[in-house]
Design a protein around this motif. Structure first.
Motif, PDB file in Angstrom:
ATOM      1  N   SER A 168      47.801  15.445  -0.478  1.00  0.00           N
ATOM      2  CA  SER A 168      46.604  14.883  -1.099  1.00  0.00           C
ATOM      3  C   SER A 168      46.827  14.638  -2.565  1.00  0.00           C
ATOM      4  O   SER A 168      46.309  13.681  -3.145  1.00  0.00           O
ATOM      5  CB  SER A 168      45.405  15.829  -0.893  1.00  0.00           C
ATOM      6  N   ALA A 169      47.637  15.474  -3.245  1.00  0.00           N
ATOM      7  CA  ALA A 169      47.924  15.276  -4.658  1.00  0.00           C
ATOM      8  C   ALA A 169      48.712  14.002  -4.878  1.00  0.00           C
ATOM      9  O   ALA A 169      48.455  13.241  -5.815  1.00  0.00           O
ATOM     10  CB  ALA A 169      48.704  16.477  -5.204  1.00  0.00           C
ATOM     11  N   SER A 170      49.692  13.759  -3.984  1.00  0.00           N
ATOM     12  CA  SER A 170      50.489  12.545  -4.147  1.00  0.00           C
ATOM     13  C   SER A 170      49.651  11.311  -3.931  1.00  0.00           C
ATOM     14  O   SER A 170      49.841  10.295  -4.591  1.00  0.00           O
ATOM     15  CB  SER A 170      51.674  12.553  -3.176  1.00  0.00           C
ATOM     16  N   VAL A 171      48.696  11.375  -3.010  1.00  0.00           N
ATOM     17  CA  VAL A 171      47.793  10.251  -2.810  1.00  0.00           C
ATOM     18  C   VAL A 171      46.945  10.025  -4.048  1.00  0.00           C
ATOM     19  O   VAL A 171      46.708   8.911  -4.497  1.00  0.00           O
ATOM     20  CB  VAL A 171      46.892  10.493  -1.571  1.00  0.00           C
ATOM     21  N   ALA A 172      46.491  11.135  -4.633  1.00  0.00           N
ATOM     22  CA  ALA A 172      45.634  11.026  -5.807  1.00  0.00           C
ATOM     23  C   ALA A 172      46.374  10.384  -6.968  1.00  0.00           C
ATOM     24  O   ALA A 172      45.784   9.721  -7.813  1.00  0.00           O
ATOM     25  CB  ALA A 172      45.131  12.414  -6.210  1.00  0.00           C
ATOM     26  N   LEU A 173      47.713  10.614  -7.043  1.00  0.00           N
ATOM     27  CA  LEU A 173      48.490  10.047  -8.136  1.00  0.00           C
ATOM     28  C   LEU A 173      48.639   8.540  -8.010  1.00  0.00           C
ATOM     29  O   LEU A 173      48.887   7.850  -8.982  1.00  0.00           O
ATOM     30  CB  LEU A 173      49.876  10.703  -8.174  1.00  0.00           C
ATOM     31  N   SER A 174      48.557   8.023  -6.790  1.00  0.00           N
ATOM     32  CA  SER A 174      48.761   6.606  -6.562  1.00  0.00           C
ATOM     33  C   SER A 174      47.596   5.797  -7.118  1.00  0.00           C
ATOM     34  O   SER A 174      46.439   6.152  -6.940  1.00  0.00           O
ATOM     35  CB  SER A 174      48.915   6.333  -5.062  1.00  0.00           C
ATOM     36  N   ALA A 175      47.928   4.702  -7.829  1.00  0.00           N
ATOM     37  CA  ALA A 175      46.898   3.832  -8.398  1.00  0.00           C
ATOM     38  C   ALA A 175      47.315   2.390  -8.200  1.00  0.00           C
ATOM     39  O   ALA A 175      48.497   2.084  -8.001  1.00  0.00           O
ATOM     40  CB  ALA A 175      46.703   4.135  -9.878  1.00  0.00           C
ATOM     41  N   VAL A 176      46.353   1.488  -8.241  1.00  0.00           N
ATOM     42  CA  VAL A 176      46.632   0.067  -8.069  1.00  0.00           C
ATOM     43  C   VAL A 176      46.916  -0.547  -9.434  1.00  0.00           C
ATOM     44  O   VAL A 176      46.162  -0.365 -10.387  1.00  0.00           O
ATOM     45  CB  VAL A 176      45.447  -0.644  -7.394  1.00  0.00           C
ATOM     46  N   VAL A 177      48.027  -1.261  -9.538  1.00  0.00           N
ATOM     47  CA  VAL A 177      48.436  -1.891 -10.793  1.00  0.00           C
ATOM     48  C   VAL A 177      47.492  -3.042 -11.122  1.00  0.00           C
ATOM     49  O   VAL A 177      47.121  -3.838 -10.253  1.00  0.00           O
ATOM     50  CB  VAL A 177      49.887  -2.407 -10.676  1.00  0.00           C
ATOM     51  N   SER A 178      47.110  -3.158 -12.382  1.00  0.00           N
ATOM     52  CA  SER A 178      46.330  -4.309 -12.837  1.00  0.00           C
ATOM     53  C   SER A 178      47.265  -5.312 -13.506  1.00  0.00           C
ATOM     54  O   SER A 178      48.228  -4.937 -14.173  1.00  0.00           O
ATOM     55  CB  SER A 178      45.229  -3.871 -13.812  1.00  0.00           C
TER      56      SER A 178
END
Length: 445
Positions: free
Chosen positions: A21-31
């Motif tokens: 879940s932590a690794s998922v939380a780190l993922s973000a969508v690039v702008s």
């Protein structure tokens, strides 16, 4: 089961869930900051692939085309998702850059995608730009490009117009108001247009008059845009100006149409008129030529005029068999009605960002300084003296195509175009054949 091992198993499972879940939380969508393409079909422009709207798409008009998108900041790229338009099968490669497109690393080579969502995993690496390249038999069409990141990083350099390692971009705010380009609604929110008017290749007369191109001056220009010919890019940090071969023109003596800014003065309603022989003046541009016509791929992208003469023009010349979107041509500065020519760039590729600085000094002398922000090519014309000056001078910027169709978009004959007696392959048969430029900054001094 042994209670001790049961507890250990449970503990490992919980830890795995937490880590996951932590690794998922780190993922973000690039702008993204902007997008350009080597090939575009009609109004299906590159920015459509990054506008977060699956009802729009970018579409190439040739096989083997590519699309490049720059990020707002340096990111640790994790994977990417391509939403393809339609159900066709596409063969493509993916490249990443950490120096704003100066160099590229291929991370996905000649893979296939077909319709809907196509995900590609990428080894964790720093990047501030991405390029999707179609194979020679694939004509790409992308609804939306999404990139997932593990967070920002300092592993990039910025060799273009933006400081991509920090996300700070130059030339993307209105210098007169200080308004952020992210809040922009109209071109005047990004460019300081207080001393300009725009001429567009359309007629607003009823019925339309082919020789009456539309002019928009201040104060209307402050809130004006046109969805086809004068509009913001998707990132709202640049202005797109588009002219067509069969567009409305400025007079009965002109064969060519334009989407062009003309320098004004005072409150923006009075035409600028300064003394070319006894004044210091200048214009600075940050811009990218995005597309040209194919039959006569020529376009003027910066000018100094007096009341009669073309005193200075920066002009692009494409190859004989142009596709209008991936060509490598040349840029020249031409002085005194084409009697003096200075080469600026012998290998300008459509889509290359550039800067142009035009300096006029007392005595009627002009120097043009140029830089290609992708290739690093720099040049200067040195001092050239303007001759035969008639009346006062002013600057122009934007796109003035040097191609025409014999029949315009209103069904009328362009007699000036027809009377040029060009070879058959120099006339555009499609009146909507176009040239387009993106202007990110324009400054007068």
């Amino acid at each position: 089961m042994n209670t001790k091992f049961s507890k250990l198993y449970f503990t490992i499972a919980v830890l795995a869930a937490i880590i996951g879940s932590a690794s998922v939380a780190l993922s973000a969508v690039v702008s993204f900051s902007d997008a350009t393409a080597t090939s575009t079909s009609g109004s299906f422009v590159a920015d459509n692939a990054i506008d977060k709207n699956k009802n729009t798409h970018w579409e190439a008009d040739a096989d083997g085309a590519s699309i490049t998108a720059r990020f707002n900041s340096c990111q640790r790229v994790d994977d990417l998702v391509l939403n393809w338009y339609g159900t066709n099968k596409y063969t493509y490669s993916v490249k990443l850059s950490k120096d704003n497109g100066a160099t590229w690393t291929t991370v996905v080579s000649k893979t296939s995608g077909k319709g809907n969502e196509n995900k590609q995993n990428v080894d964790d690496q720093a990047a501030n730009a991405i390029e999707i390249v179609g194979d020679n038999d694939s004509r790409l069409r992308i609804d939306e490009l999404k990139i997932n990141s593990l967070g920002s990083t300092n592993g990039c350099t910025s060799s273009g117009t933006s400081n991509l390692s920090t996300g700070e971009s130059s030339g993307t705010s209105n210098s007169s108001t200080g308004e952020s380009s992210g809040n922009a609604q109209n071109p005047a929110d990004v460019l300081d247009l207080s001393k300009w008017k725009i001429t567009l290749p359309i007629s607003l007369n009823s019925p339309p008059n082919s020789n009456k191109a539309t002019e928009i001056k201040q104060p209307q220009l402050k809130t004006y845009s046109n969805s086809e010919y004068f509009r913001l890019n998707a990132a709202k940090n640049g202005v797109l100006l588009k002219a067509i071969a069969g567009g409305a023109r400025t007079s009965t003596n002109t064969a060519y149409a334009r989407s062009e800014l003309r320098e004004m003065q005072g409150d923006g309603t009075e035409s600028a008129a300064w003394n070319c022989k006894n004044i210091d003046r200048g214009m600075y541009l940050e811009q990218t030529l995005l597309h040209t016509t194919t039959k006569k791929p020529e376009a003027t992208i910066a000018q100094i005029h007096d009341s009669k003469n073309d005193l200075m023009m920066v002009k692009y010349f494409g190859p004989s068999f142009a596709n209008g979107s991936t060509d490598i041509g040349k840029l020249e500065a031409r002085f005194n009605n084409d009697t003096t020519t200075k080469l600026l760039d012998s290998t300008y590729k459509i889509g290359d960002p550039m800067t142009i600085d035009i300096a006029v000094t007392s005595g009627g002398n002009v120097n043009v300084t140029y830089k290609n922000l992708r290739s690093g090519v720099t040049s200067s014309t040195g001092t050239v003296k303007l001759t035969g000056i008639i009346g006062s001078c002013y600057f122009k910027a934007g796109i003035y195509i040097q191609a025409c169709s014999k029949t315009d978009i209103y069904g009328n004959t362009n007699t000036v175009c027809a009377n040029k007696n060009l070879s058959a392959n120099k006339y555009e048969t499609d009146p909507y054949a176009y040239a387009e430029i993106e202007v990110r900054k324009i400054t007068l001094r």
